[in-house]
Write an enzyme that holds these catalytic residues in place. Structure first.
Site, PDB file in Angstrom:
ATOM      1  N   LYS A  17       8.911 -21.410  13.144  1.00 25.33           N
ATOM      2  CA  LYS A  17      10.107 -21.936  12.487  1.00 25.33           C
ATOM      3  C   LYS A  17      10.365 -21.097  11.239  1.00 25.33           C
ATOM      4  O   LYS A  17       9.469 -20.942  10.388  1.00 25.33           O
ATOM      5  CB  LYS A  17       9.895 -23.399  12.078  1.00 25.33           C
ATOM      6  CG  LYS A  17      11.186 -24.178  11.906  1.00 25.33           C
ATOM      7  CD  LYS A  17      11.898 -24.382  13.239  1.00 25.33           C
ATOM      8  CE  LYS A  17      12.971 -25.446  13.145  1.00 25.33           C
ATOM      9  NZ  LYS A  17      13.630 -25.665  14.453  1.00 25.33           N
ATOM     10  N   THR A  62       8.705 -25.814  17.552  1.00 26.09           N
ATOM     11  CA  THR A  62       9.018 -25.339  16.200  1.00 26.09           C
ATOM     12  C   THR A  62       9.515 -26.490  15.330  1.00 26.09           C
ATOM     13  O   THR A  62       9.322 -26.466  14.106  1.00 26.09           O
ATOM     14  CB  THR A  62      10.058 -24.212  16.234  1.00 26.09           C
ATOM     15  OG1 THR A  62      11.309 -24.709  16.728  1.00 26.09           O
ATOM     16  CG2 THR A  62       9.580 -23.051  17.098  1.00 26.09           C
ATOM     17  N   ARG A 174      18.604   9.171 -17.810  1.00 26.26           N
ATOM     18  CA  ARG A 174      19.384   8.351 -16.883  1.00 26.26           C
ATOM     19  C   ARG A 174      18.931   6.907 -16.964  1.00 26.26           C
ATOM     20  O   ARG A 174      17.842   6.592 -17.453  1.00 26.26           O
ATOM     21  CB  ARG A 174      19.221   8.852 -15.446  1.00 26.26           C
ATOM     22  CG  ARG A 174      17.801   8.681 -14.897  1.00 26.26           C
ATOM     23  CD  ARG A 174      17.726   8.985 -13.412  1.00 26.26           C
ATOM     24  NE  ARG A 174      16.353   8.835 -12.895  1.00 26.26           N
ATOM     25  CZ  ARG A 174      16.028   8.855 -11.613  1.00 26.26           C
ATOM     26  NH1 ARG A 174      16.966   9.040 -10.698  1.00 26.26           N
ATOM     27  NH2 ARG A 174      14.765   8.705 -11.226  1.00 26.26           N
ATOM     28  N   GLN A 217       9.290   7.638  -7.543  1.00 26.05           N
ATOM     29  CA  GLN A 217       7.981   7.666  -6.888  1.00 26.05           C
ATOM     30  C   GLN A 217       6.853   7.570  -7.916  1.00 26.05           C
ATOM     31  O   GLN A 217       5.860   6.862  -7.704  1.00 26.05           O
ATOM     32  CB  GLN A 217       7.830   8.952  -6.067  1.00 26.05           C
ATOM     33  CG  GLN A 217       8.661   8.988  -4.798  1.00 26.05           C
ATOM     34  CD  GLN A 217      10.042   9.579  -5.017  1.00 26.05           C
ATOM     35  OE1 GLN A 217      10.573   9.553  -6.133  1.00 26.05           O
ATOM     36  NE2 GLN A 217      10.640  10.111  -3.957  1.00 26.05           N
ATOM     37  N   HIS A 245      21.583   2.771  -8.288  1.00 24.97           N
ATOM     38  CA  HIS A 245      22.180   3.894  -9.004  1.00 24.97           C
ATOM     39  C   HIS A 245      23.207   3.431 -10.041  1.00 24.97           C
ATOM     40  O   HIS A 245      23.976   2.489  -9.817  1.00 24.97           O
ATOM     41  CB  HIS A 245      22.878   4.839  -8.006  1.00 24.97           C
ATOM     42  CG  HIS A 245      21.938   5.402  -6.981  1.00 24.97           C
ATOM     43  ND1 HIS A 245      20.944   6.288  -7.301  1.00 24.97           N
ATOM     44  CD2 HIS A 245      21.857   5.202  -5.641  1.00 24.97           C
ATOM     45  CE1 HIS A 245      20.286   6.625  -6.204  1.00 24.97           C
ATOM     46  NE2 HIS A 245      20.817   5.965  -5.176  1.00 24.97           N
TER      47      HIS A 245
END
Length: 282
Positions: A17, A62, A174, A217, A245
């Site tokens: 479920k 379920t 940035r 990363q 972004h």
């Protein structure tokens, strides 16, 4: 037919479920508490007959799984990890045809604004837990999903591979924004899962805020490493970091400069950085 036709066989399978919405209110004192969960169950075992012939003798419906979630909540939730384990053990230990249970839980946060009043924004961060149990020890995973984080500076991106299709300019400053999904597996279940979870979450926040990022990363690895250093019970951390972004807008056509203050928040497409940080075997 109780067996598959020649040339065919049943592969791995499960059923359960999904999306069981559960709210429990603790009314033991005038200062109420609320828990808001979404629970998902998935059961595996000896279900060949129902696939081959429709014989449902060993099938726990379920709907029954859903009702079990609500019935178990009557006695309280506790930590989400403990609640998931209670359910998983119940399904396997009480039903002979079920040999493995996976229970996933997402907890929706509410902020207290009074003794019996709470507020919550739509969407946003969820606490997550998953328990896999097939008899013996349970495998427990804790984490977060959609934890929105943003650094307005201390992030660069340059020195990357350039080919004939590259248009992205290098940048020395940035906005770095993401919606973190993180999950860490416990090699041993902590004595206090709530305290350990919050320690892991704090480590995540500290690593994101404190890392001067040359790539998402690099930030991913720093986050995973910090969680492992902070949570000794964790064996590995899996991370998914979509790059939210933010594009610096050219205001020159309006006769205005833009010293890094006006951005367009991007939607689709987005970069997706994923990885696992593991503790080395001793």
């Amino acid at each position: 037919m109780t067996t598959p036709a020649p040339g065919f066989t049943l592969g791995p399978n499960s059923y359960g479920k999904s999306g069981v919405r559960l709210v429990r209110v603790d009314r033991d004192t005038p200062r109420h508490a609320i828990r808001d969960l979404t629970v998902h169950t998935a059961l595996s075992g000896d279900f060949d007959a129902t696939h081959y012939t429709g014989d449902n003798t060993g099938v726990l419906p379920t709907d029954t799984q859903k009702n079990t979630v609500y019935a178990f909540a009557r006695d309280g939730i506790g930590t989400v990890e403990a609640f998931a384990e209670r359910l998983a053990r119940h399904f396997v230990d009480t039903t002979p045809s079920i040999t493995h249970a996976r229970v996933r839980i997402e907890e929706h946060p509410w902020t207290r604004v009074g003794d019996h009043s709470f507020s919550s924004g739509e969407g946003g961060e969820l606490r997550t837990a998953e328990v896999n149990y097939g008899g013996g020890a349970a495998a427990v995973t804790a984490g977060v999903r959609d934890l929105l984080l943003l650094n307005t500076t201390d992030s660069e991106f340059g020195g990357f591979l350039v080919d004939e299709y590259t248009t992205l300019p290098e940048t020395e400053d940035r906005i770095l924004a993401t919606a973190v999904t993180a999950a860490w597996d416990y090699a041993t279940v902590p004595a206090d899962p709530d305290k350990t979870f919050h320690a892991g979450r704090t480590a995540l926040l500290d690593a994101f805020a404190g890392t001067y990022s040359l790539s998402l990363q690099q930030t991913l690895y720093a986050v995973g490493e910090r969680i492992l250093k902070t949570v000794p019970e964790a064996g590995e951390v899996r991370l998914s970091l979509p790059n939210r972004h933010h594009y610096l807008q050219d205001l020159g056509r309006f006769g205005l400069d833009n010293p890094g203050v006006v951005f367009q928040a991007g939607d689709l497409p987005y970069g997706l950085i994923e990885g696992t940080v593991r503790r080395e075997a001793q």
